[in-house]
Enzyme design. Structure first.
Site: not given
Ligand code: LLP
Length: 417
Positions: A237, A271-274, A310, A341-342, A370
């Site tokens: 997050g 659990e970082p993603g972004r 996004r 077409c939107e 994402y």
């Molecule tokens: N762990 C869990 C359980 C999650 O649901 C998520 C993201 C993460 C970790 C990773 O979170 P991050 O570090 O990436 O913030 N599609 C949306 C974001 C959806 C996030 C879903 N869950 C966007 O494009 O902003």
């Protein structure tokens, strides 16, 4: 890792014009150095506590990206059997994989059990019972944490807030003790941890502090009741800068985590993603036409909402930079739109940009997270190629889809003639 050299935007040492010429557009372009440096920043920030950084594969599941993190020693957060398969194919260590998600199905849980993952982050009583029964049938015990919902407002976009009472995720923190007691009574389960995740793109540390304080208290309560809590998963997050956001620094984040678990003798999972991939990627697009509408100017490009949803879905801001730095002065507000077409098909609205001409390249910034993973084939558009840059070399790590790919698996019944 994306900067102008001699007025031309580069990814590391490769000019984006070269990638466009050789690979075509639209294309996602990722910097390996940026992926590594983000991972290392996390790892360093958490150096004071035993930890595993579990990259959330959902943000970008390209095998090469997963592989790059696996080589750094990363763990992984998965949410489906498909992500498990991708992680394993890319060489992830199953002992460093955690599995979240509210709708895990038996076949997915079985594959994860057989792979020997670190733990399941269980999100409901029904899932707890299903997992316990499955593990017992397979003659094993599933290591679990319960994902608790600490009920804090992360102050982010409602679609990406997950830790509030009204959310479908996790189990209310007040109900957690009871569910842990149930888990401990089931022979198919082994309680090993506690998990939470409150939302995505958090730009202030306060909601994390609130959530983690509640988790800390819960760990104490659980231990007092005899549970052996070894892992505390604090979720993902951490936000990134798309425009002018100032997310917490890694140091502040790491210090806050160290405080939250001080004296607990646990391994921290995050659990970082972004924040690991977002600013390591761009979407490279080409201008197709300029169009002066009655009320607005449009720059029509060959990338669209199917490639990067996004802006349309969350009204997200992505910086857009001309690949060749403008020599002429002056910017004008334009909508950068795709061919779909939107009316919701835009990458930017009312965005001041220097004049561009057909054939010019634009880079949609901060598209590493994402982006491709949320791409679709809407309007029968093949999904873009993906390129990984490493210094002066680049590789196509995912081929552009073909028109044939779009029709793979379809049949027309003979009754239709
Ligand atoms: N762990 C869990 C359980 C999650 O649901 C998520 C993201 C993460 C970790 C990773 O979170 P991050 O570090 O990436 O913030 N599609 C949306 C974001 C959806 C996030 C879903 N869950 C966007 O494009 O902003």
């Amino acid at each position: 890792m994306f900067d102008y050299r001699a007025d031309e935007l580069h990814c590391e040492d490769v000019p984006l014009t070269r990638i466009a010429a050789e690979v075509g557009t639209p294309a996602y372009v990722y910097s390996l150095a940026a992926l590594r440096s983000a991972y290392r920043a996390y790892d360093r920030a958490l150096a004071a506590v035993p930890h595993i950084v579990c990259y959330a594969i959902k943000a970008n599941d390209t095998l090469a990206v997963i592989r790059a993190f696996a080589r750094e020693g990363s763990g992984f957060d998965i949410v489906s059997g498909g992500e498990l398969a991708r992680a394993l194919r890319a060489g992830a260590d199953p002992k460093r994989i955690v599995f979240a998600g509210v709708g895990k199905q038996a076949a997915e849980m079985e594959a994860a059990l057989r792979a020997g993952i670190l733990m399941f982050n269980v999100e409901s009583p029904a899932e707890l019972e299903a997992l316990a029964a499955l593990a017992e049938r397979l003659g094993t015990r599933a290591p679990i944490a319960i994902r608790v919902n600490p009920d804090v407002d992360p102050k982010t976009h409602p679609y990406i807030s997950t830790g509030m009472k009204k959310s479908k995720f996790g189990v209310a923190i007040d109900a957690a003790l009871e569910l842990y007691a149930r888990a401990a009574a089931l022979p198919g389960l082994e309680v090993v941890g506690v998990d939470c995740h409150i939302g995505s793109q958090l730009t202030s540390i306060a909601p994390f502090l609130d959530a983690w304080a509640r988790i800390r208290a819960l760990v104490g309560d659980l231990r007092a009741r005899g549970h052996r809590i070894r892992y505390v998963d604090l979720g993902g997050g951490l936000g990134i800068t798309y425009r002018d956001e100032t997310p917490p620094t890694y140091a502040a984040y790491g210090d806050a985590i160290a405080d939250a678990v001080r004296g607990l003798d646990v391994t921290v999972l995050v659990e970082p993603g972004r924040s690991l991939v977002g600013n390591a990627g761009v979407l490279l697009a080409k201008v197709v036409y300029n169009k002066a509408g009655a009320a607005k100017r449009f720059v029509i490009v060959d990338a669209a909402m199917n490639d990067l949803i996004r802006p349309s879905l969350y009204e997200a801001y992505h910086d857009i930079r001309p690949v060749k730095r403008a020599t002429k002065d002056g910017v004008h507000p334009v909508d950068v739109v795709g061919p779909i077409c939107e009316s919701g098909d835009f990458l930017a609205q009312d965005r001041p940009l220097p004049p561009v001409a057909a054939g010019d390249l634009l880079a949609v910034m901060s598209a590493g997270a994402y982006g491709f993973v949320m791409a679709s084939n809407y309007n029968a558009r093949p999904r873009p190629a993906s390129v990984l840059v490493d210094g002066a070399r680049f590789d196509v790590v995912r081929a552009r889809e073909t028109i044939a790919d779009l029709m793979r698996g379809e049949t027309v019944p003979t009754s239709l003639g």
